[in-house]
Scaffold this motif. Structure first.
Motif, PDB file in Angstrom:
ATOM      1  N   HIS A  19      35.580   7.307 -47.720  1.00  0.00           N
ATOM      2  CA  HIS A  19      35.801   8.559 -48.677  1.00  0.00           C
ATOM      3  C   HIS A  19      36.622   9.626 -48.240  1.00  0.00           C
ATOM      4  O   HIS A  19      37.196  10.490 -48.788  1.00  0.00           O
ATOM      5  N   LEU A  20      36.903   9.396 -46.733  1.00  0.00           N
ATOM      6  CA  LEU A  20      38.009  10.297 -46.118  1.00  0.00           C
ATOM      7  C   LEU A  20      39.536  10.114 -46.854  1.00  0.00           C
ATOM      8  O   LEU A  20      40.267  10.865 -47.250  1.00  0.00           O
ATOM      9  N   LYS A  21      39.636   8.875 -47.111  1.00  0.00           N
ATOM     10  CA  LYS A  21      40.776   8.473 -47.924  1.00  0.00           C
ATOM     11  C   LYS A  21      40.772   8.823 -49.397  1.00  0.00           C
ATOM     12  O   LYS A  21      41.763   9.237 -49.945  1.00  0.00           O
ATOM     13  N   THR A  22      39.715   8.312 -50.158  1.00  0.00           N
ATOM     14  CA  THR A  22      39.637   8.516 -51.599  1.00  0.00           C
ATOM     15  C   THR A  22      39.386   9.741 -52.045  1.00  0.00           C
ATOM     16  O   THR A  22      40.129  10.475 -53.008  1.00  0.00           O
ATOM     17  N   ARG A  23      38.359  10.237 -51.724  1.00  0.00           N
ATOM     18  CA  ARG A  23      37.993  11.797 -52.016  1.00  0.00           C
ATOM     19  C   ARG A  23      38.719  12.687 -51.141  1.00  0.00           C
ATOM     20  O   ARG A  23      39.144  13.795 -52.019  1.00  0.00           O
ATOM     21  N   GLY A  24      38.965  12.680 -49.854  1.00  0.00           N
ATOM     22  CA  GLY A  24      39.646  13.633 -49.305  1.00  0.00           C
ATOM     23  C   GLY A  24      41.200  13.479 -49.401  1.00  0.00           C
ATOM     24  O   GLY A  24      41.799  14.547 -49.254  1.00  0.00           O
ATOM     25  N   GLY A  25      41.657  12.271 -49.877  1.00  0.00           N
ATOM     26  CA  GLY A  25      43.173  12.325 -49.968  1.00  0.00           C
ATOM     27  C   GLY A  25      43.716  12.332 -48.602  1.00  0.00           C
ATOM     28  O   GLY A  25      45.122  12.455 -48.680  1.00  0.00           O
ATOM     29  N   HIS A  26      43.163  12.079 -47.538  1.00  0.00           N
ATOM     30  CA  HIS A  26      43.928  12.233 -46.355  1.00  0.00           C
ATOM     31  C   HIS A  26      44.681  10.734 -45.910  1.00  0.00           C
ATOM     32  O   HIS A  26      44.391   9.631 -46.497  1.00  0.00           O
ATOM     33  N   ASP A  27      45.493  10.929 -45.198  1.00  0.00           N
ATOM     34  CA  ASP A  27      46.229   9.698 -44.442  1.00  0.00           C
ATOM     35  C   ASP A  27      45.352   9.177 -43.365  1.00  0.00           C
ATOM     36  O   ASP A  27      45.095   9.972 -42.423  1.00  0.00           O
ATOM     37  N   VAL A  28      44.613   7.844 -43.335  1.00  0.00           N
ATOM     38  CA  VAL A  28      43.790   7.718 -42.632  1.00  0.00           C
ATOM     39  C   VAL A  28      44.291   6.435 -41.766  1.00  0.00           C
ATOM     40  O   VAL A  28      44.436   5.275 -42.617  1.00  0.00           O
ATOM     41  N   THR A  29      43.794   6.256 -40.469  1.00  0.00           N
ATOM     42  CA  THR A  29      44.263   5.260 -39.639  1.00  0.00           C
ATOM     43  C   THR A  29      42.952   4.771 -38.943  1.00  0.00           C
ATOM     44  O   THR A  29      42.014   5.688 -38.568  1.00  0.00           O
ATOM     45  N   VAL A  30      42.511   3.462 -39.170  1.00  0.00           N
ATOM     46  CA  VAL A  30      41.085   3.060 -38.626  1.00  0.00           C
ATOM     47  C   VAL A  30      41.260   2.322 -37.382  1.00  0.00           C
ATOM     48  O   VAL A  30      42.331   1.426 -37.181  1.00  0.00           O
ATOM     49  N   TYR A  31      40.119   2.141 -36.584  1.00  0.00           N
ATOM     50  CA  TYR A  31      40.255   1.103 -35.425  1.00  0.00           C
ATOM     51  C   TYR A  31      38.559   0.483 -35.642  1.00  0.00           C
ATOM     52  O   TYR A  31      37.544   1.384 -35.756  1.00  0.00           O
ATOM     53  N   ASN A  32      38.561  -0.824 -35.355  1.00  0.00           N
ATOM     54  CA  ASN A  32      37.381  -1.442 -35.280  1.00  0.00           C
ATOM     55  C   ASN A  32      37.616  -2.357 -34.230  1.00  0.00           C
ATOM     56  O   ASN A  32      38.207  -3.112 -34.158  1.00  0.00           O
ATOM     57  N   ARG A  33      36.252  -2.626 -33.141  1.00  0.00           N
ATOM     58  CA  ARG A  33      36.168  -3.494 -32.274  1.00  0.00           C
ATOM     59  C   ARG A  33      36.621  -5.098 -32.953  1.00  0.00           C
ATOM     60  O   ARG A  33      37.224  -5.546 -32.269  1.00  0.00           O
ATOM     61  N   THR A  34      36.079  -5.293 -33.963  1.00  0.00           N
ATOM     62  CA  THR A  34      36.444  -6.370 -34.713  1.00  0.00           C
ATOM     63  C   THR A  34      37.569  -5.950 -35.659  1.00  0.00           C
ATOM     64  O   THR A  34      37.157  -5.337 -36.737  1.00  0.00           O
ATOM     65  N   ALA A  35      38.668  -6.881 -35.420  1.00  0.00           N
ATOM     66  CA  ALA A  35      39.768  -6.195 -36.038  1.00  0.00           C
ATOM     67  C   ALA A  35      39.585  -6.742 -37.456  1.00  0.00           C
ATOM     68  O   ALA A  35      40.292  -6.135 -38.298  1.00  0.00           O
ATOM     69  N   GLU A  36      38.940  -7.772 -37.570  1.00  0.00           N
ATOM     70  CA  GLU A  36      38.998  -8.382 -39.296  1.00  0.00           C
ATOM     71  C   GLU A  36      38.349  -7.270 -40.084  1.00  0.00           C
ATOM     72  O   GLU A  36      38.618  -7.182 -41.384  1.00  0.00           O
ATOM     73  N   LYS A  37      37.273  -6.214 -39.687  1.00  0.00           N
ATOM     74  CA  LYS A  37      36.711  -5.331 -40.293  1.00  0.00           C
ATOM     75  C   LYS A  37      37.626  -4.446 -40.888  1.00  0.00           C
ATOM     76  O   LYS A  37      37.632  -3.865 -41.761  1.00  0.00           O
ATOM     77  N   ALA A  38      38.498  -4.145 -39.534  1.00  0.00           N
ATOM     78  CA  ALA A  38      39.593  -3.000 -40.019  1.00  0.00           C
ATOM     79  C   ALA A  38      40.526  -3.568 -41.087  1.00  0.00           C
ATOM     80  O   ALA A  38      41.025  -2.926 -41.973  1.00  0.00           O
ATOM     81  N   GLU A  39      40.886  -4.876 -40.898  1.00  0.00           N
ATOM     82  CA  GLU A  39      41.782  -5.208 -41.850  1.00  0.00           C
ATOM     83  C   GLU A  39      41.242  -5.247 -43.327  1.00  0.00           C
ATOM     84  O   GLU A  39      41.951  -5.076 -44.246  1.00  0.00           O
ATOM     85  N   ALA A  40      39.944  -5.519 -43.297  1.00  0.00           N
ATOM     86  CA  ALA A  40      39.344  -5.552 -44.646  1.00  0.00           C
ATOM     87  C   ALA A  40      39.335  -4.301 -45.270  1.00  0.00           C
ATOM     88  O   ALA A  40      39.376  -3.918 -46.651  1.00  0.00           O
ATOM     89  N   TRP A  41      39.009  -3.218 -44.394  1.00  0.00           N
ATOM     90  CA  TRP A  41      39.253  -1.715 -44.821  1.00  0.00           C
ATOM     91  C   TRP A  41      40.656  -1.514 -45.323  1.00  0.00           C
ATOM     92  O   TRP A  41      40.509  -0.724 -46.519  1.00  0.00           O
ATOM     93  N   VAL A  42      41.478  -1.855 -44.618  1.00  0.00           N
ATOM     94  CA  VAL A  42      42.976  -1.498 -45.112  1.00  0.00           C
ATOM     95  C   VAL A  42      43.317  -2.102 -46.372  1.00  0.00           C
ATOM     96  O   VAL A  42      43.920  -1.500 -47.302  1.00  0.00           O
ATOM     97  N   LYS A  43      42.606  -3.229 -46.473  1.00  0.00           N
ATOM     98  CA  LYS A  43      42.946  -4.102 -47.828  1.00  0.00           C
ATOM     99  C   LYS A  43      42.294  -3.300 -48.948  1.00  0.00           C
ATOM    100  O   LYS A  43      42.755  -3.311 -50.131  1.00  0.00           O
TER     101      LYS A  43
END
Length: 292
Positions: A19-43
């Motif tokens: 929502h921060l990305k789509t509704r807020g229109g912000h530039d968002v960088t993510v981190y997750n301990r399991t990298a695959e989850k972060a990769e899925a989010w970016v995709k």
């Protein structure tokens, strides 16, 4: 538009960051301990992913996190690659974890010493609220930081309130969980009683939900409770963690929470039945154990 980081992409954090990305229109960088989850989010959403919390926080105006408990929170903030090592001066760290008021005050002091600030901002509304951007956010911290952060937080919230100084957000979330614990136990007993009395549960709820007994839990959980299905988002394990925080705080401030303590033990029984990942409405299962 702001530069934003989000740390912790669990069932709550993943859609909140979205929502921060789509509704807020912000530039968002993510981190997750399991990298695959972060990769899925970016995709799914775009944006960037970082290899460490510190790298995610670097250069950001606002850094959000939603992790498991006090120890997780300390790890991703104060650890060797923690976000606090990457925070720029004047930035705001917004913690959406349900944690203790003690750790909120500890991290506020650490942040201020480094030239930025910290808001404790636990949320209520569960997985559905996170996915729909309809969370209630209870904030503790400096009023000026709150006013700066509020328009950003609004991307995933229906209600955002400043409850007081640092720790007040977490204390308010404890009040929320105390209320829910008692409500769900009462609703469990009511549905169980109605069944034993050979009443039509749907008709009963249809009437009493329009009167003084009405609650969100009644409106949204009665049917699944009556059916014995408990596959919603907020797990019993998480509720026990939250109630442990409530009971610890009560021991410190002298509050008496007899019902909360009993319901916590009822949830322990649900865990022993194999219900660790059942949602919190599963309290009814211990009343009807062996009957279905």
């Amino acid at each position: 538009m702001a530069n934003v980081a989000f740390i912790g992409l669990g069932v709550m954090g993943y859609p909140m960051a979205g929502h921060l990305k789509t509704r807020g229109g912000h530039d968002v960088t993510v981190y997750n301990r399991t990298a695959e989850k972060a990769e899925a989010w970016v995709k799914q959403y775009g944006g960037e992913r970082a290899a460490t919390p510190a790298a995610a926080a670097a250069g950001c105006d606002f850094v959000f996190c939603c992790v498991g408990n006090d120890d997780d929170l300390r790890s991703i903030t104060l650890g060797p690659d923690g976000a606090f090592k990457g925070m720029k001066e004047g930035a705001i760290f917004i913690d959406n974890t349900t944690a203790s008021a003690h750790v909120a005050r500890e991290l506020y002091d650490a942040a201020k010493a480094q030239g930025f600030t910290f808001l404790d901002a636990p949320v209520s509304g569960g997985q559905a609220g996170a996915e729909n951007g309809q969370l209630t956010v209870m904030v503790g911290g400096d009023a000026d930081a709150f006013e700066t952060a509020r328009p950003v937080i609004d991307a995933y919230a229906k209600m955002v309130g400043l409850m007081g100084e640092t720790g007040a957000g977490q204390l308010t979330k404890m009040v929320n969980q105390i209320c829910i614990a008692g409500l769900v136990q009462g609703l469990s007993e009511a549905i169980h009683f109605a069944g034993k009395a050979d009443l039509d549960v749907e008709k009963v709820i249809g009437v009493i939900s329009k009167g003084a007994a009405q609650s969100w839990q009644m409106e949204n959980r009665w049917k699944s409770m009556a059916d014995g299905t408990f596959d919603f988002g907020f797990a019993v394990d998480w509720m026990r963690k939250d109630l442990s925080i409530c009971l610890d705080e009560a021991r410190a401030n002298g509050a008496r929470l007899p019902v909360t303590a009993v319901v916590d033990q009822f949830y322990a029984e649900v865990q022993a039945m194999g219900g660790k990942r059942w949602d919190t409405s599963s309290l009814i299962a211990r009343l009807e154990k062996g009957e279905k």
